[in-house]
Design a protein around this motif. Structure first.
Motif: not given
Length: 169
Positions: A5-9, A30-34
């Protein structure tokens, strides 16, 4: 198999995806920023009591994922792809990449990996599906194609099978 998941919000989406990953023996990246804290109560609530079953890695950027999973085949999920996810022959160690809820994956990433972009077919008027639903659809098709490795069935025995045949061992 790996879910990225790239930058999930939205913590609830990531929580649901975490639960799917735990139940289906998928590794979550999980890819930051979260858009939330990993300790977020909504994230934990959606994952319920599955957190001890989950293998999760938090990366500072996407290149960290690429370095960690070098040699794996990456598929980039986007509404902009031509190829449907059902047109792919998945393998057990593939990487399924999904973008943030509001924008999807970055355009430069899609252009750099055009041949590996896949989509879930839907009507033209629909903008997109919910992220956790999209991950479930594609991940379960990938698992179906690979014979659901590592999973148990109702008998408690490991389930093995290929695309068209399934057997208990």
């Amino acid at each position: 198999m790996h879910i990225v998941l790239v930058e999930p919000e939205i913590p609830g989406n990531t929580g649901n995806i975490s639960r799917l990953c735990a139940a289906e023996h998928l590794t979550l990246h999980l890819v930051e920023p979260l858009g939330f804290s990993i300790d977020d109560k909504h994230l934990k609530r959606a994952g319920l009591d599955y957190w001890d079953l989950l293998e999760v890695h938090v990366h500072p950027d996407f290149s960290s994922v690429e370095r960690m999973l070098k040699g794996h085949h990456f598929y980039y999920n986007t509404t902009k792809a031509v190829k449907a996810y059902t047109q792919v022959s998945f393998r057990e160690d593939d990487v399924l990449v999904f973008g943030k809820e509001t924008k999807g994956l970055p355009e430069d990433m899609l252009l750099a990996h055009r041949e590996d972009c896949i989509r879930i077919p839907m009507i033209e008027e629909a903008r997109s599906l919910n992220l956790s639903n999209a991950v479930a659809i594609v991940a379960l098709e990938a698992l179906r194609q690979t014979g659901f490795p590592h999973l148990l069935k109702e008998s408690g025995r490991l389930f093995k099978g290929g695309r068209d045949t399934h057997e208990y061992v």
